[in-house]
Design a protein around this motif. Structure first.
Motif, PDB file in Angstrom:
ATOM      1  N   TYR A   1      57.252 -14.747   3.579  1.00 51.96           N
ATOM      2  CA  TYR A   1      57.590 -16.089   3.828  1.00 51.96           C
ATOM      3  C   TYR A   1      59.107 -16.655   4.601  1.00 51.96           C
ATOM      4  CZ  TYR A   1      54.074 -15.538   0.155  1.00 51.96           C
ATOM      5  OH  TYR A   1      52.824 -14.850  -0.202  1.00 51.96           O
ATOM      6  N   ASN A   2      58.703 -17.622   5.262  1.00 54.05           N
ATOM      7  CA  ASN A   2      59.653 -17.963   6.055  1.00 54.05           C
ATOM      8  C   ASN A   2      60.254 -19.744   4.997  1.00 54.05           C
ATOM      9  OD1 ASN A   2      57.755 -21.168   6.308  1.00 54.05           O
ATOM     10  ND2 ASN A   2      57.394 -20.653   8.163  1.00 54.05           N
TER      11      ASN A   2
ATOM     12  N   GLN B   1      55.253 -21.127   3.763  1.00 55.73           N
ATOM     13  CA  GLN B   1      54.047 -20.412   5.102  1.00 55.73           C
ATOM     14  C   GLN B   1      54.453 -18.736   5.144  1.00 55.73           C
ATOM     15  OE1 GLN B   1      54.913 -23.466   8.164  1.00 55.73           O
ATOM     16  NE2 GLN B   1      53.120 -24.557   7.463  1.00 55.73           N
TER      17      GLN B   1
ATOM     18  N   ASP C   1      54.795 -15.628   7.176  1.00 57.02           N
ATOM     19  CA  ASP C   1      55.760 -15.505   8.420  1.00 57.02           C
ATOM     20  C   ASP C   1      54.794 -14.439   8.845  1.00 57.02           C
ATOM     21  OD1 ASP C   1      57.350 -15.694  10.143  1.00 57.02           O
ATOM     22  OD2 ASP C   1      58.981 -15.486   9.310  1.00 57.02           O
ATOM     23  N   ASN C   2      54.759 -13.352   7.347  1.00 60.64           N
ATOM     24  CA  ASN C   2      54.848 -11.846   7.820  1.00 60.64           C
ATOM     25  C   ASN C   2      54.215 -10.826   6.945  1.00 60.64           C
ATOM     26  OD1 ASN C   2      56.768 -11.713  10.982  1.00 60.64           O
ATOM     27  ND2 ASN C   2      57.952 -11.768  10.220  1.00 60.64           N
TER      28      ASN C   2
ATOM     29  N   THR D   1      51.616 -11.497  12.397  1.00 55.01           N
ATOM     30  CA  THR D   1      53.119 -11.931  12.799  1.00 55.01           C
ATOM     31  C   THR D   1      52.098 -13.646  12.799  1.00 55.01           C
ATOM     32  OG1 THR D   1      54.255 -10.448  13.352  1.00 55.01           O
ATOM     33  CG2 THR D   1      54.667 -12.978  13.737  1.00 55.01           C
TER      34      THR D   1
ATOM     35  N   LYS E   1      52.514 -17.448  13.583  1.00 61.48           N
ATOM     36  CA  LYS E   1      52.965 -18.528  14.893  1.00 61.48           C
ATOM     37  C   LYS E   1      52.739 -20.128  13.955  1.00 61.48           C
ATOM     38  CE  LYS E   1      55.441 -15.839  16.570  1.00 61.48           C
ATOM     39  NZ  LYS E   1      56.177 -14.900  16.863  1.00 61.48           N
ATOM     40  N   TYR E   2      53.930 -21.539  14.176  1.00 58.65           N
ATOM     41  CA  TYR E   2      53.517 -22.220  13.727  1.00 58.65           C
ATOM     42  C   TYR E   2      53.736 -23.629  14.085  1.00 58.65           C
ATOM     43  CZ  TYR E   2      52.532 -20.127   8.968  1.00 58.65           C
ATOM     44  OH  TYR E   2      51.936 -19.009   7.922  1.00 58.65           O
TER      45      TYR E   2
END
Length: 142
Positions: A85-86, A90, A92-93, A114, A116-117
């Protein structure tokens, strides 16, 4: 005289209870631990497969492992998803790895998915790449 002693004793008792009640009592709660949950899949009233979910101490899913029941071998692993999570909580990977039944280990090739946001935190793209090498293990700090 007995009445005065009784009243004095009662007042002292109430005061000591009040003083005792003001003392701070520290309660140590058991630290939140990582959790594991299992979901069984049935077919014709028999268990055919299961999915094991692992969560970190904050409730985020870290792994999802799928198994198939084999009457001879028992539970045989099929696939493993590992989640990262980032800082905005959220996904992330996601690492996807298959089980190699002949070698009895996770394959050396994983898919890396991956997410991307955009600047508002909305999902903008999903990229998928192959990773060769050792199976990846998540490192968690708790």
């Amino acid at each position: 005289m007995k009445t005065i002693k009784l009243i004095t004793l009662t007042i002292i008792s109430f005061l000591s209870i009040g003083i005792y009640a003001q003392k701070k009592v520290e309660v140590t709660l058991k630290a939140r631990q990582p959790q594991e949950r299992e979901s069984l899949i049935y077919k014709n009233n028999e268990i055919t497969s299961k999915i094991v979910y692992e969560y970190d101490c904050n409730g985020y899913r870290t792994k999802r492992t799928s198994y198939e029941w084999n009457k001879t071998l028992g539970w045989v692993a099929l696939s493993l998803y590992q989640f990262e999570y980032n800082t905005n909580d959220q996904i992330d990977n996601v690492y996807y790895t298959k089980w190699d039944i002949q070698k009895e280990k996770w394959t050396d090739i994983s898919d890396l998915i991956t997410y991307k946001y955009d600047s508002d935190g909305n999902l903008a793209a999903i990229e998928r790449t192959k990773i060769s090498g050792k199976p990846l293990e998540l490192v968690s700090l708790y």
